[in-house]
Design an enzyme around this catalytic site. Structure first.
Site, PDB file in Angstrom:
ATOM      1  N   ASP B  24      45.944  35.802  39.092  1.00 24.93           N
ATOM      2  CA  ASP B  24      45.951  36.176  40.501  1.00 24.93           C
ATOM      3  C   ASP B  24      47.391  36.546  40.836  1.00 24.93           C
ATOM      4  O   ASP B  24      48.256  35.682  40.959  1.00 24.93           O
ATOM      5  CB  ASP B  24      45.466  34.980  41.342  1.00 24.93           C
ATOM      6  CG  ASP B  24      45.599  35.226  42.842  1.00 24.93           C
ATOM      7  OD1 ASP B  24      45.985  36.341  43.244  1.00 24.93           O
ATOM      8  OD2 ASP B  24      45.321  34.282  43.616  1.00 24.93           O
ATOM      9  N   LYS B  85      54.275  42.819  46.187  1.00 24.89           N
ATOM     10  CA  LYS B  85      52.930  43.391  46.115  1.00 24.89           C
ATOM     11  C   LYS B  85      52.703  44.419  47.226  1.00 24.89           C
ATOM     12  O   LYS B  85      51.943  45.361  47.060  1.00 24.89           O
ATOM     13  CB  LYS B  85      51.916  42.256  46.222  1.00 24.89           C
ATOM     14  CG  LYS B  85      50.482  42.657  45.953  1.00 24.89           C
ATOM     15  CD  LYS B  85      49.605  41.416  45.961  1.00 24.89           C
ATOM     16  CE  LYS B  85      48.149  41.732  45.709  1.00 24.89           C
ATOM     17  NZ  LYS B  85      47.338  40.491  45.702  1.00 24.89           N
ATOM     18  N   GLU B 185      39.665  40.676  44.278  1.00 21.34           N
ATOM     19  CA  GLU B 185      39.890  39.261  44.592  1.00 21.34           C
ATOM     20  C   GLU B 185      38.671  38.579  45.229  1.00 21.34           C
ATOM     21  O   GLU B 185      38.286  37.487  44.783  1.00 21.34           O
ATOM     22  CB  GLU B 185      41.138  39.120  45.475  1.00 21.34           C
ATOM     23  CG  GLU B 185      42.408  39.366  44.667  1.00 21.34           C
ATOM     24  CD  GLU B 185      43.634  39.697  45.503  1.00 21.34           C
ATOM     25  OE1 GLU B 185      43.576  39.556  46.738  1.00 21.34           O
ATOM     26  OE2 GLU B 185      44.654  40.094  44.903  1.00 21.34           O
ATOM     27  N   ASP B 207      38.817  37.007  52.747  1.00 17.00           N
ATOM     28  CA  ASP B 207      40.019  36.740  51.956  1.00 17.00           C
ATOM     29  C   ASP B 207      41.259  37.148  52.731  1.00 17.00           C
ATOM     30  O   ASP B 207      41.587  38.333  52.833  1.00 17.00           O
ATOM     31  CB  ASP B 207      39.908  37.514  50.629  1.00 17.00           C
ATOM     32  CG  ASP B 207      41.118  37.312  49.725  1.00 17.00           C
ATOM     33  OD1 ASP B 207      42.086  36.632  50.136  1.00 17.00           O
ATOM     34  OD2 ASP B 207      41.098  37.843  48.598  1.00 17.00           O
TER      35      ASP B 207
END
Lengths: 177, 621
Positions: B24, B85, B185, B207
């Site tokens: 992850d 990210k 994800e 999420d």
């Protein structure tokens, strides 16, 4: 890959070439095909097998999208009979039908985004669904009798109704927001 | 796996369990997990499982990653890179929008296209920074296995576009990792929950992470996880909440002479306060500057007001996903919460209100994605014999092409199940035209300028013809990772066009190659030897699989001539593979034999499909 080798969507799902499709059966076969031919099942295979698995899985996905949607399925049935659907002319459509559609368009446009309007929206939706299934029945009848030009005419009307149905959905979405 | 016999001639041998892991790669924190009977999050020597996605570049020596790097935020904030990210696959104009959230400097090198960050070791791309994080994670797995890590599944936000996905895969390659799959994800979280597969259930995964928000609607039926729709915002997350707190703090204290370094430190204090508020009703923020102490008390109530509009946005996005899936709130059986930001009580209560159902919180929202990725890696690598779980995911954003007038023509619509393939035919507009330029975009808007430019393609080698006579078929293909490849063919002549691709926000193949080369510790000969070895393995694998195929279906599907021709070519490749040291030549001949046997392979596929479905009807009768 030579396109001539690819099965048509109905063959791919081992279904008769017709408008009526059992949704549950379609879904079950879709899962079965994917479970066997998805690229995930070919991770250790040769590049060639990977490529073909990818190609077929994409085809299975596309076929499923078409077969599960009444409007896309009707269109595809006509395409299988080489019926030209490119020209978009409403000239030959019955004036009453066009008037009716314009009327519905207007009713939809008049709706504000107030929740109080949702009953009206439900009524319009029910009306449209009923019209669509009626047209679909006529489509089936024409198609079964190999009257493909007749089927095409029904299809064009179905397209109209389908667009209105998605308009209703959008309205519904705006309403809930 | 009906077709396994085709592909694995040596399947009699019990396969060794492969060393695979799930990663992850998060905005704030990253984790790695493996399956050891059950999913296990791997820790470092200090027993920390969470690796902060923070990289510190000292003036010399190796970059420092994680908790250790975080310490330098106080002393040398300008050399510490956080939340990288958010920059993956992004261009300089995107960065301008989030500049206030990323207090490090953008290097001069980034003009058009990819962003570079200024570090004390020169300009670094977000791909390089992410690769550093991945290397540290991979090391944990190697310590665990006591052997090299073979393959990984890396998770990405479901709403990541092609450029962001490609950048993630590039980072893995740069870190020397072989990627089994990029996994969304929310989908990973659904796998980790391992819901009862005997009954059909519909699941929403909400999420909310450090920098991204995703929602996916899935249907689970027997072995198949079918994602029906996904929606999200790749720039909405806990970072934004921190930022709101910083703004509030500045407003409260009236002290606004803060430079980037101070802001970075205050942002850390804001983030700590936010975490404290998940447990307590209020948190005190204090910061010493220029001899004074700035201080303010943030209550949970104020905090909830500060983020209320963000929460509303997430619910609007949930609604959109439900609409796309053609479902209503009442159709949803389970809601899964993922991401650290879902620890915030206000997030939980707003989700519960929206879905009229309490969300599932059995698994740690910080770990669930890595766990799911590990399970998927284990299944994909064949470690779980008999587990037939299959994931069908979707393309998050429509792919299209620029047409006249700056308009977009959609080729593959969003929420199409992947893999997907669509073709579109173009023609030339001038007599004798031998090339056309195409621009590929991703997004939902009608104007090119409102979508994300993915790449520009130039199709060359079109045979000269009068205007409008050429028919160039452009094929978009999206693989199971959600990555796009484009190919083109001129239909009247059958000429395959060369495609020169210029990614708008990514690294070109050459840049990637040179970065990988630079990172290689092996000698050049080693690299050559490896390529040759790979070519030989590939050749033998193709020959073996064809032999098997001929044994099964050769008589049925091939004429004597076709069979003779294939066998001749197989023998030739077999000999070449043993004698030649030219890897390019071997690869070339593999290509030829693949092409030659393509029709046979397609026929076998059709046969396999027919057998499968007719078998089914017999079974059920």
């Amino acid at each position: 890959m030579p396109n001539t080798l690819l099965p048509n969507y109905f063959e791919l799902f081992d279904l008769p070439i017709q408008y009526a499709v059992d949704d549950e059966c379609l879904k079950e076969r879709y899962h079965k095909l994917q479970s066997n031919f998805h690229p995930d099942r070919f991770l250790d295979s040769t590049e060639q097998e990977k490529r073909i698995a990818l190609h077929y899985t994409a085809l299975i996905n596309e076929a499923y999208t078409v077969l599960k949607s009444p409007i896309k399925r009707a269109k595809y049935l006509l395409e299988l009979q080489q019926i030209d659907l490119s020209e978009e002319n409403v000239g030959h459509m019955a004036p009453e039908f066009l008037m009716q559609q314009m009327d519905l368009h207007e009713r939809l446009a008049m709706l504000s985004n107030a929740v109080s309007q949702s009953a009206e929206l439900v009524a319009i939706d029910a009306d449209l669904q009923q019209q669509f299934s009626q047209l679909a029945n006529e489509f089936i009848e024409c198609y079964q009798n190999s009257n493909f030009l007749g089927a095409k005419k029904q299809f064009e009307k179905m397209q109209f109704i389908d667009k209105l149905i998605s308009l209703v959905k959008q309205k519904n979405y705006a309403l809930c927001d | 796996m009906t077709l396994l016999s085709i592909s694995e001639p040596n399947s009699i041998i019990q396969p060794r369990k492969k060393n695979v892991a799930g990663i992850d790669l998060g905005t704030t924190n990253s984790l790695i997990a493996v399956v050891d009977d059950k999913p296990l999050i791997l820790s470092n020597e200090d027993d920390n499982s969470i690796l902060p996605s923070v990289v510190y570049y000292p003036k010399s020596g190796d970059p420092v990653v994680g908790e250790a790097a975080k310490k330098f935020i106080v002393t040398e904030p300008e050399h510490v890179i956080t939340s990288v990210k958010r920059l993956m696959g992004r261009g300089i104009e995107d960065v301008a929008q989030i500049a206030s959230l990323i207090p490090y400097k953008i290097d001069q090198k980034s003009q058009q296209g990819m962003v570079y960050l200024e570090t004390s070791q020169g300009p670094k791309s977000p791909v390089q920074v992410s690769a550093e994080i991945l290397k540290v994670l991979a090391h944990r797995a190697e310590v665990f296995f006591g052997e090299p890590l073979e393959k990984v599944v890396i998770t990405v936000p479901a709403y990541f576009d092609d450029a962001q996905r490609q950048a993630t895969k590039d980072a893995a390659n740069l870190a020397g990792l072989s990627v089994l799959r990029l996994l969304n994800e929310p989908t990973a979280a659904a796998i980790a929950y391992g819901l009862d597969r005997d009954e059909t259930s519909t699941i929403v995964v909400y999420d909310l992470g450090g920098g991204t928000f995703d929602v996916s609607v899935l249907q689970l039926k027997q072995e198949v996880f079918h994602v029906l729709a996904t929606a999200g915002d790749t720039a909405l997350g806990g970072d934004d909440f921190d930022h709101r707190i910083v703004e509030w703090f500045i407003d409260q204290t009236g002290f606004d002479r803060l430079d980037a370094d101070n802001l970075k430190k205050i942002k850390q204090i804001a983030s700590d306060a936010k975490e404290l508020l998940t447990q307590k009703d209020s948190a005190i923020l204090a910061y010493d500057i220029e001899g004074v102490q700035l201080k303010a008390t943030l209550t949970r109530e104020i905090f909830e007001q500060l983020i209320a509009d963000y929460l509303k946005t997430t619910l609007t996005i949930c609604h959109q996903a439900l609409t796309d899936a053609e479902l209503d709130v009442v159709d949803i059986d389970h809601i899964i919460l993922v991401g650290g930001s879902t620890r915030i009580p206000a997030v939980r209560s707003s989700v519960e209100t929206f879905f009229h159902k309490p969300p599932m919180i059995d698994l740690d929202p910080d770990q669930v994605v890595a766990q799911g990725a590990a399970i998927q890696a284990d299944i994909l690598s064949g470690n779980q014999a008999g587990n037939e779980m299959l994931l069908l995911d979707v393309l998050p954003l429509s792919l299209g092409i620029e047409i006249a007038g700056g308009l977009v023509e959609k080729i593959i619509p969003r929420n199409s199940t992947i893999p997907a393939m669509r073709s579109k035919t173009f023609t030339t507009s001038k007599d004798g035209q031998v090339a056309i330029a195409l621009s590929v975009v991703q997004g939902e808007r009608e104007l090119v300028d409102d979508c994300r430019a993915l790449a520009k393609f130039e199709l060359r080698g079109i045979p000269p013809m009068v205007a409008g006579a050429a028919r160039i078929e452009v094929t978009f293909q999206v693989d199971a990772d959600g990555l796009l490849t484009v190919s083109a063919k001129e239909l009247t002549s059958g000429v395959k066009n060369q495609i020169v691709m210029k990614p708008s926000y990514g690294l070109t193949d050459e840049e990637m190659a040179s970065m990988i080369k630079a990172s290689y510790t092996h000698a050049k000969e080693d690299l050559v030897a490896r390529k040759l070895q790979q070519a030989r393995i590939d050749a033998q694998q193709l020959i073996d699989s064809l032999e098997q195929a001929i044994k099964q279906d050769g008589e049925n599907l091939l004429t004597a001539d076709e069979l003779g021709n294939l066998e001749e070519k197989m023998i030739a490749l077999g000999e070449l593979q043993c004698s030649s040291h030219d890897d390019a030549l071997i690869m070339n001949k593999i290509q030829e034999l693949s092409q030659e046997s393509e029709e046979f392979a397609a026929k076998r596929m059709n046969l396999a499909i027919r057998k499968l479905l007719s078998g089914r009807s017999i079974d059920t009768v």
